[in-house]
Design an enzyme around this catalytic site. Structure first.
Site, mmCIF file in Angstrom:
data_model
loop_
_atom_site.group_PDB
_atom_site.id
_atom_site.type_symbol
_atom_site.label_atom_id
_atom_site.label_comp_id
_atom_site.label_asym_id
_atom_site.label_seq_id
_atom_site.Cartn_x
_atom_site.Cartn_y
_atom_site.Cartn_z
ATOM 1 N N LYS A 97 -2.160 46.521 37.533
ATOM 2 C CA LYS A 97 -2.384 47.411 38.625
ATOM 3 C C LYS A 97 -1.240 47.318 39.585
ATOM 4 C CE LYS A 97 -6.190 48.562 41.842
ATOM 5 N NZ LYS A 97 -7.590 48.278 42.173
ATOM 6 N N SER A 132 -11.151 51.791 42.047
ATOM 7 C CA SER A 132 -9.752 52.161 42.261
ATOM 8 C C SER A 132 -8.788 51.799 41.112
ATOM 9 C CB SER A 132 -9.254 51.551 43.673
ATOM 10 O OG SER A 132 -9.045 50.111 43.389
ATOM 11 N N SER A 146 -13.919 47.903 42.029
ATOM 12 C CA SER A 146 -12.739 48.599 41.454
ATOM 13 C C SER A 146 -12.371 48.100 40.081
ATOM 14 C CB SER A 146 -11.599 48.332 42.330
ATOM 15 O OG SER A 146 -11.691 49.506 43.359
HETATM 16 N N1 GLN Z 1 -14.582 51.845 46.025
HETATM 17 C C1 GLN Z 1 -14.708 50.663 46.771
HETATM 18 C C2 GLN Z 1 -13.805 51.107 48.106
HETATM 19 O O1 GLN Z 1 -13.413 52.178 48.180
HETATM 20 C C3 GLN Z 1 -14.257 49.458 46.101
HETATM 21 C C4 GLN Z 1 -12.823 49.384 46.069
HETATM 22 C C5 GLN Z 1 -11.936 48.375 45.248
HETATM 23 O O2 GLN Z 1 -12.933 47.405 44.724
HETATM 24 N N2 GLN Z 1 -10.802 47.922 45.674
HETATM 25 O O3 GLN Z 1 -13.615 50.253 48.822
#
Ligand code: GLN
Length: 470
Positions: A73, A148, A172
């Site tokens: 990532k 994400s 994410s």
């Molecule tokens: N969707 C969650 C957020 O927007 C989690 C994101 C993540 O785990 N990086 O914060």
């Protein structure tokens, strides 16, 4: 699409080489470019690395991940490569060093093929917040792959890499794994070093693998887990032999079902698929009990207060002076800061910085930030109590399957609610894994989440491995 097991068998039989495996993935990456899963690809370096691994395989000095090709990532640093975090503000920023996880993967002879697309600074649940365009779900390109770490999930399922790394601050890794029908493991906070991971919310962030099989998940996890003096939050807890825990036996295992995770928000097809798997566990000797996590309804509120507070502080460093994008032709320093940040960050990141600044500001701190911390403690205690009675919990990963692109972009609250079952693990610091659990009537994958006590990854992997073949 082959699992690492299969590749290793082919390597041992001499029917392929690591270089050939790598060039196969490079071909797929080229063919599936339109999915936008990767932000950078390293063809020469990866093939070179493949050749080196082949030599090591010949002379018997190859590491445990020889033959594995990975995507990382784009929030994790790889020396001399760009680390954009899906943001315009870091468009041309080059890492000066390798993250600890990257060092460990290299030392184990994994080949690193590229960097995966993501929501800007890992903020989002759909990968639509990437400054470099959204990632498409291969089986229905009008849909999103979750987020994400959407690029990391798609890379594995679309045959662009054997496994990948993502980061999980509130879901994410697990939510895109669910949407894409792969396995995604979010480790215990402190189990995997975050050195070289660009910070979003430092008391929540963790790095973990995506893979097609539990065994592959365990193989990567085995290599990246463990203490690191460069990350003061990494735990000095011995790393067990995860692969040896995959016993295909769940007899006597105490499995809790938190009833708060099966409420009205849950899509009925998902509920049925999860219940079917619970029945399988029961009929194979697991002891199923209902448990309570009474503070579940406050999870999303607490998460979005605390995570944005940390984010607003972590992202203060992108001011145009030290990193990345800088607005030229300005009159003074303050205009440079304001314009660099206004132009460099996307809408969602700005929203989070504003929210986070607000909840930390004088006069509001007690009402929001401090209150959020107290709720976090209550959520942690819910889990501690639950794990006195059971070895793990089973829940859905997400209340829905992959949604349509654009569907939730204008309604942040709806987007935030797609993390309703995942953020609690980050608030509590406990591990969670999402595994495939069938498909809905549209053929979209459903994810089942297993949560465990701190450092209980062995149990998660054991259950995941058991359910993989049932
Ligand atoms: N969707 C969650 C957020 O927007 C989690 C994101 C993540 O785990 N990086 O914060």
């Amino acid at each position: 699409m082959k699992s690492f097991d299969v590749l290793r068998a082919e390597l041992s039989a001499g029917t392929t080489t690591c270089e050939r495996i790598t060039s196969g993935y490079l071909r797929t990456i080229e063919e599936k470019k339109h999915l936008n899963a990767l932000l950078s690809v390293f063809p020469e370096k990866a093939l070179e690395q493949g050749k080196i691994v082949d030599k090591k395989l010949q002379n018997g000095t190859a590491g445990p991940l020889a033959g594995m090709v990975m995507a990382i990532k784009d929030v994790i640093c790889i020396k001399d490569e760009r680390v954009t975090c899906g943001s315009k503000i870091l468009e041309n920023f080059i890492s000066l060093y390798d993250a600890t996880v990257v060092q460990r993967l290299r030392a184990a002879d994994a080949v690193i093929i590229g960097k995966a697309n993501m929501d800007e600074f890992a903020m989002g649940s759909s990968t639509e917040n990437s400054a470099y365009g959204r990632v498409k779900l291969p089986q229905d390109e009008t849909r999103i792959p979750g987020g994400s770490s959407g690029g990391s999930a798609v890379a594995v399922r679309a045959g662009m890499s054997t496994t990948s790394l993502g980061s999980d601050t509130g879901g994410s890794i697990r939510q895109p794994a669910a949407f894409r029908g792969v396995i995604g493991l979010k480790p215990t906070y402190g189990r995997v070093s975050r050195y070289g991971l660009v910070a979003y919310a430092s008391s929540f962030d963790s790095i973990g693998p995506f893979a097609l099989t539990t065994k592959d998940t365990a193989s990567v996890f085995q290599v990246i887990a463990g203490h690191d003096p460069n990350d003061s939050t990494s735990a000095e807890v011995p790393v067990p032999d995860y692969l040896s825990q995959l016993t295909k036996d769940v007899k006597g295992l105490r499995v809790g079902i938190p009833k708060e995770y099966f409420g009205e928000a849950l899509n009925s097809e998902i509920r049925q698929s999860i219940e079917k798997k619970i029945d399988v566990l029961r009929s194979n000797g697991a002891i199923i009990t209902e448990v309570n996590l009474p503070h579940t309804e406050y999870t999303i509120a607490a998460y979005y207060i605390l995570a944005t507070a940390e984010a607003s502080s972590n992202l203060a460093r992108y001011d145009g002076a030290r990193y990345g994008y800088r607005k030229e032709d300005v009159h003074d320093l303050s205009e440079m800061y304001i314009k660099s940040r206004s132009e460099g960050f996307g809408t969602e990141v700005k929203r989070r910085i504003m929210l986070g600044t607000y909840v930390l500001s004088a006069g509001y701190y007690d009402a929001y930030y401090r209150k959020g911390q107290k709720v976090r403690r209550l959520i942690q205690e819910d889990f501690t109590k639950a794990f006195e009675k059971v070895d793990c919990l089973i829940t859905p990963t997400s209340p829905s399957t992959a949604f349509k692109a654009g569907e939730k972009m204008n309604d942040p609250l709806q987007m935030y609610l797609s993390d309703i079952y995942t953020t609690s693990a980050n608030l509590a610091g406990i591990p969670g894994i999402s595994i495939p659990c069938g498909e809905d009537h549209q053929g979209l994958p459903i994810g089942l989440q297993i949560l465990g006590p701190h450092f209980g990854e062995s149990t998660l992997l054991r259950v995941a491995d058991f359910l993989e073949t049932t």
